[in-house]
Design an enzyme around this catalytic site. Structure first.
Site: not given
Lengths: 665, 665
Positions: B33, B192, B264, B413, B475
């Site tokens: 990259h 970008i 990129h 979390e 849950h």
């Protein structure tokens, strides 16, 4: 329904009707969350009796407003409101049996549009994002069918917790960017979370955060029905999405806990119900709603919308037959007639002259080929448009172009997952999301909700193994096939070549009662299936791809995806050495497990040496290879190097498969 | 190292040294990259040669500044900078072999503090959150040991993608709340992303978003080393965390791609390197750094800090012996002598007189009992302080009280997961996070990074099954044991009673090279282990809890957690009916799998009927029960109802286990 005409009861009493249903139900159940139903009673009264467009007698009316209780622990708020509004699916008996196995009034709301429940909510942040997906679906369908058929709003009631979750910020940003003006969040701004005062964990200026994302922000007293109602009018008048910050007191009306941390999920006793009655001057017994209040609720929530409903039905009836049929089909979530035809053509073409190709390219081309046939398809790939190729000729869905069918989600995988759930729950769109397999962990909480809600959402994953090569272990899935297979109601498909990829797409679309993970390679896969077959062989989950020759099979090699080719190469060697060897391609464990036992025993005979090969962890494979079976795969994370080097480095080779077989003969 | 004294080369040439190392390496590797290494070369030059406090000759100097490359795809930026700074672990040969199997220059940075690599990054958003965790660790340790020993800054280089991810917003909010003034984000604001211009997916005012969370925001020209340097001075002067928005051009200096989307991750060819050299007037051959520039880099990155390093070493040497030993212990990540003693006492007490207790309570009490012995323990539970009891007597770590040992994460979390990784990578703290098991999916991407980085992070989960009852399927975990077991290097422990819970804590702390999931129940568990055993029996993963009597075992029942009691009840019935039955408790698959085969065969004999019982999906169990073994557990999601009703409803009962055994005898 005949109605008793009376003067309107006070807004406070309208809201108290919610409060006492909630309190009585939570006290009887022995647990539940009183804080939100009590704190948001006026908000819900304002919304349901004065603004929400719905028809309790036709809960699935396609042009209804959508309401999502994002703070799903406050489920009794929703059940009380639906009951008071007249939804037949939520009778008083159901509320009495709140949180019992046989009641539709579950601990947290579970998706049941026929009962007025638009989404399963509970894990915070999911509902907010579902609502944003619903608003996208509305905007898209309005662009397709016009405002006469589709013109409704989406509301979500959100708590402090919802707004702290990362996913909320992803969709806040995106909703502002997309200018979803028919979307309104009602924020239960009570300054309390389970841990205590919000200043324990947040000092962010939430209003400024929304304004930074180009939302309208309105403040109001959340216990003043008229104020909430006025705020809702302001929300409707603005082209931006709106946040209505409703300042409330958690557990309002429950003297012992009101305004306190304990109100969130604290136990409610009969004595609490008595004290609350005393304080409110509420004389009706448990689970009873005074007739004047019941009547006023029906007037506000049901009768108010009758004219609008009738007018909509007239507009629908006046449509040309074909348009009406198409609209109904979309609204009912059926695929168009003949949707399989395009796939058959593609499969034939793939079988005839398939060059070596990455299966993600085949999957993308299949989507593109289906786009005309299935206008419901709505694609997106969080900042991986290039590598996943999931945009192609589709126009972008933007603030300016609502007709677009590709959403630039940005780098927001979790948002995509939960927004797709919202689109599917809304109906009218078949959402397809593409990303890399390792990023499925980012949207996993949303995948779970799709599985729970049984929503037909398709996620296409590229970069399925160490085959991606040099990007290294952060980008190389090894545990993801197992973790997706572990999820109930998730269909996992890992095709081995172009033909299987087209077949997988067919299976993904045919799966109308749950999500599908279609798992593809970045690297080119050689064609393995030659010649057309009338049947979608992948539909059986596993099938004999190459039969043993020169005698009955002594070994059965089972592979998925790119490793089927490894199995075939191993078979060639074993056959050469005089060991008749069968190769089974197994694109889907779930589908194979659903086959009759006889078929399973026939495809993977227990009296052969069974060796599986998959560039992933072993977990779960013992079911198919039996005790003493062989496995060639990964034992840990990958590494950074060229893909071919990695397969050698980790010993996922025909040689290794041959060794595993011979060691067992 | 002797140095050539020359006049300073221009900042542009200092930065170009990064550019050409990156370009040459990416071109040779064939992929990589280029966008970030080229676009951020000046930012890195400013930071490393003028501000960052480090010592390349002692990379793990505890008081070094931390630098995290959150946009990990730009890994060549980091390798180039480390090489230029003089880190011996990143020699030029390693850069030449960028992305080859034998190079420390992996596709994405992989945690290697000895090489100057502070975190494994790549999945966007993780690095940002790691940095926030490091800043917390710094603040906490500074409060403990004083600024003479601990006083350093934390920097993260972040891309647009990092800032779109939800996790980023969680930590932005929390870092502002905690007023982590020594934390600085350098934003590569290049407009970008992989998909193209950022306006495709974001129109949020990012600066306003940070200000809403009480950050200082500074703008600067990211290609002006002096400007970036001045911004870094402003960041140091402010008590808030700082965002430095560096406006840059992606791929700067690569004529064909500069400023474009393709920069990129686009392929770089030799012709690109030649063009870039031409444009920059860079004459050095591939992988060569002109001596004046190399010398200037060493001066800026290494020599500049020598005095500070020496002074710190003097301060450390002047410490009282005990303080120095304690600091060194913490900095090296060793547990204190005798840490097991408190656990032995707890285990004995649990074995003597254990009442029925939820294992989450036992786990919480164990943590509390360890707090004095292990001052490194640092706890937190995202808005579940009450149900997890993981605060108890610990003071909160806040903006005002840096000595606190409990972080109120809010409902965040994912932030917790990745911040714990940052704390563990920083060293000095042993982070412990508590939440419900279903929410492990929210932090799963961070768990994966902990497993990859081999970080000793402990997550304690409550609410481990349908045993939680009425809160319903959202849950109730059913697939989470399997999905955590699927993750390489993750130690999963599910204790069956109080004694095993204390044992599990011992195993969790002893696990210094990977994360641990300690999985507990909300509902009370009966005591199963009576009398003290010298050995931690859970350490073997599985062991015989109740031997068959009246003859050798004909059946082996294997259970985990709350289902071990179900197995024991089934055994009682089977024994009554004359079927000698053994019960095996199996708190950890990973530990059992690591035992010698002889032990495994002895504990679960293949010549007995093997039946497993676990209130979760079957995936993976076939390995232990063999072909034809029985399984009593869940086949799908849970439901909302009282816990005892649910066990009956889903058939997880002693009766069912007895039936499974008898069907196989």
């Amino acid at each position: 329904m005949s109605e008793i005409i009376t003067s309107d009861p006070s807004p406070r009493r309208m809201a108290d009707a919610i409060r006492f249903l909630a309190l009585d139900a939570i006290a009887r159940a022995g647990d539940g969350h009183p804080g939100a139903p009590l704190g948001c009673a006026e908000i819900a009264t304002a919304l349901f009796t004065r603004h929400l467009v719905c028809n309790p007698d036709d809960p699935e009316w396609p042009d209804r407003d959508r309401f999502v209780l994002s703070n799903g622990h406050g489920s009794m708020l929703l059940y009380a409101v639906l009951h008071l509004s007249g939804y037949a699916g939520i009778p008083i008996e159901a509320i009495r049996r709140f949180r019992e196995l046989d009641s539709p009034c579950h601990g947290h709301p579970e998706f049941a549009p026929g009962h007025g429940i638009e989404a399963t909510t509970g894990p915070l942040g999911q509902g907010i994002a579902n609502a944003v997906g619903m608003a996208v679906a509305e905007a898209k369908l309005a662009a397709e069918f016009g405002p006469g058929l589709v013109d409704h709003r989406t509301y979500a009631l959100v708590g402090d917790g919802c707004l702290m979750e990362g996913i909320a910020h992803e969709v806040i940003s995106l909703a502002g960017h997309l200018r979803l003006g028919k979307l309104t969040f009602l924020w239960d701004d009570n300054l309390i979370t389970d841990d205590g005062h919000t200043d324990l964990s947040i000092s962010e200026d939430v209003r400024a955060r929304f304004r930074a994302a180009d939302w309208q922000v309105i403040d109001c007293d959340g216990h003043d029905v008229a104020a909430v109602s006025a705020a809702l009018l302001l929300a409707r008048a603005d082209p931006r999405p709106s946040l209505i910050a409703c300042r409330t007191t958690i557990g309002r009306g429950l003297p012992r806990l009101e305004g306190q941390r304990g109100a969130h999920g604290g136990r409610v006793f009969d004595s609490d119900c008595a004290e609350a009655r005393e304080a409110a001057g509420w004389e009706a017994p448990a689970f009873a709603v005074p007739p004047d209040i019941a009547a006023a609720w029906r007037r506000g929530a049901a009768a108010r919308n009758r004219a609008a409903y009738a007018a909509w039905q007239e507009r629908r009836a006046a449509l040309p037959e074909a348009t009406r049929a198409e609209f109904d089909r979309r609204a009912q979530g059926r695929l168009p007639e003949g949707w399989r035809d395009a796939l058959r053509t593609l499969r034939r073409r793939a079988a005839e002259a398939a060059p070596e190709r990455p299966s993600i390219e085949v999957a993308a081309d299949t989507l593109a080929a289906l786009a005309d046939t299935i206008p419901d398809l709505f694609s997106g790939a969080p900042d991986l448009e290039g590598p996943t190729r999931h945009k192609q000729a589709l126009a972008a869905f933007t603030a300016e172009n609502r007709a677009g069918r590709y959403l630039h989600y940005g780098v927001r995988e979790h948002a995509m997952g939960a927004m797709m759930n919202g689109m599917a729950a809304h109906r009218g769109l078949v959402p397809v999301g593409a990303t890399y397999l390792v990023f499925s962990d980012y949207l996993r909480p949303a995948l779970r909700m799709a599985a729970l809600m049984e929503l037909p959402v398709v996620t296409v994953y590229s970069h399925d193994s160490i085959g991606i090569g040099r990007n290294g272990p952060t980008h190389q899935p090894v545990e993801f096939l197992a973790s997706l297979r572990a999820m109930p109601n998730m269909l996992v498909l890992r095709p081995a070549d172009a033909v299987e990829t087209v077949e997988a797409w067919e299976l993904a679309l045919a799966n109308r009662h749950g999500p599908t993970s279609l798992i593809c390679s970045r690297q080119p896969l050689p064609p393995l299936r030659r010649g057309d077959s009338a049947e979608n062989l992948s539909a059986r989950g596993a099938y004999v791809l190459a039969e043993a020759s020169d005698g009955p099979a002594r070994a059965t090699l089972i592979g998925t995806g790119s490793e089927v080719a490894v199995a075939l190469a191993a078979r060639a060697r074993l056959q050469q050495e005089g060991i008749p060897t069968r190769v089974v391609s197994m694109p889907s464990w779930e589908l194979f497990a659903a086959q009759p036992e006889a078929y399973r025993a026939e495809v993977i005979p227990a009296d052969t040496v069974r060796v599986a090969v998959e560039a992933a962890v072993r977990l779960g494979w013992d079911r198919w290879i039996g005790e003493g079976g062989g496995f060639v795969g990964m034992a840990g994370f990958g590494a950074s190097g060229p893909g071919e080097d990695l397969f050698r480095h980790f010993g996922i080779t025909p040689d290794a498969v041959v060794r595993e077989v011979k060691a067992r003969l």
